[in-house]
Design an enzyme around this catalytic site. Sequence first.
Site, PDB file in Angstrom:
ATOM      1  N   ILE A 253      50.318  33.645  -4.199  1.00 44.62           N
ATOM      2  CA  ILE A 253      49.477  32.917  -4.700  1.00 44.62           C
ATOM      3  C   ILE A 253      48.261  32.989  -4.869  1.00 44.62           C
ATOM      4  O   ILE A 253      47.587  32.999  -6.104  1.00 44.62           O
ATOM      5  CB  ILE A 253      49.987  31.353  -4.318  1.00 44.62           C
ATOM      6  CG1 ILE A 253      51.393  30.900  -4.610  1.00 44.62           C
ATOM      7  CG2 ILE A 253      48.866  30.349  -4.922  1.00 44.62           C
ATOM      8  CD1 ILE A 253      51.569  29.508  -3.902  1.00 44.62           C
TER       9      ILE A 253
ATOM     10  N   ASN B  97      47.832  35.982  -7.274  1.00 43.85           N
ATOM     11  CA  ASN B  97      48.138  35.630  -8.820  1.00 43.85           C
ATOM     12  C   ASN B  97      47.030  34.639  -9.429  1.00 43.85           C
ATOM     13  O   ASN B  97      46.862  34.751 -10.481  1.00 43.85           O
ATOM     14  CB  ASN B  97      49.557  34.978  -8.935  1.00 43.85           C
ATOM     15  CG  ASN B  97      50.516  36.223  -9.220  1.00 43.85           C
ATOM     16  OD1 ASN B  97      50.817  36.896 -10.124  1.00 43.85           O
ATOM     17  ND2 ASN B  97      51.030  36.452  -7.940  1.00 43.85           N
ATOM     18  N   GLU B  98      46.494  33.707  -8.654  1.00 43.01           N
ATOM     19  CA  GLU B  98      45.709  32.555  -9.041  1.00 43.01           C
ATOM     20  C   GLU B  98      44.292  33.185  -9.064  1.00 43.01           C
ATOM     21  O   GLU B  98      43.758  32.929 -10.179  1.00 43.01           O
ATOM     22  CB  GLU B  98      45.657  31.444  -7.869  1.00 43.01           C
ATOM     23  CG  GLU B  98      47.104  30.640  -7.963  1.00 43.01           C
ATOM     24  CD  GLU B  98      46.946  29.620  -9.231  1.00 43.01           C
ATOM     25  OE1 GLU B  98      46.236  29.742  -9.935  1.00 43.01           O
ATOM     26  OE2 GLU B  98      48.121  29.151  -9.174  1.00 43.01           O
ATOM     27  N   SER B  99      43.799  33.843  -8.271  1.00 41.27           N
ATOM     28  CA  SER B  99      42.320  34.422  -8.457  1.00 41.27           C
ATOM     29  C   SER B  99      42.157  35.771  -8.027  1.00 41.27           C
ATOM     30  O   SER B  99      40.857  36.247  -8.073  1.00 41.27           O
ATOM     31  CB  SER B  99      41.518  33.404  -7.326  1.00 41.27           C
ATOM     32  OG  SER B  99      41.886  33.852  -5.841  1.00 41.27           O
TER      33      SER B  99
END
Length: 189
Positions: A62, A65-67
Amino acid sequence: MIFLGKGCLRFFLFVILMLVIIFVGLKNINWIFETIYPIHYADLVKKYAEEYDVDPYLIVSIMKNESKFDPKAVSKKDAKGLMQIAPITGQWASEKLNIANYSEDMLFDPELNIRIGTWYLNVLKNEFGDNLEVIIAGYNAGNGNVKKWLNNPEYSADGKTLNHIPFSETRIYQKKVLRDYKIYKKIYQ
């Protein structure tokens, strides 16, 4: 001067990669994968994965993919930090976790961001069971949207599995996180 088309360039890069694998040996190739799929903030990930009973490889998938592991990242929707915590989620979590003197700027702190993101994954896990696909969709679209989708026969045949996700952003996000999750597990387990 020689110009290579996209197909030729890909083939050329593939041949170079194969030569590196042969030269270095298959057993020593893991460093390439670990470079492409790093685990940043490993101590914090481990700490909060254990505290909230969440798979650490899901957390790093996560974050990737997020940051892309940027603690200062801010999304178009004003989500902040490594796990891209939305302001409303940060406020809610700060109340549930008794975080004193909470402010949105605290979401840029890697430890607090990972703590809140992992806590939220645990909330989703408690709500949706061990259904990883639904948990990931919930992380991106919100548990309220996912509950609506699960209760709609257009999106879920059994009320537990999402057969179709109406938000294209969430569909793409879910596929990327699942892909990376599988890769992280394969590399590091």
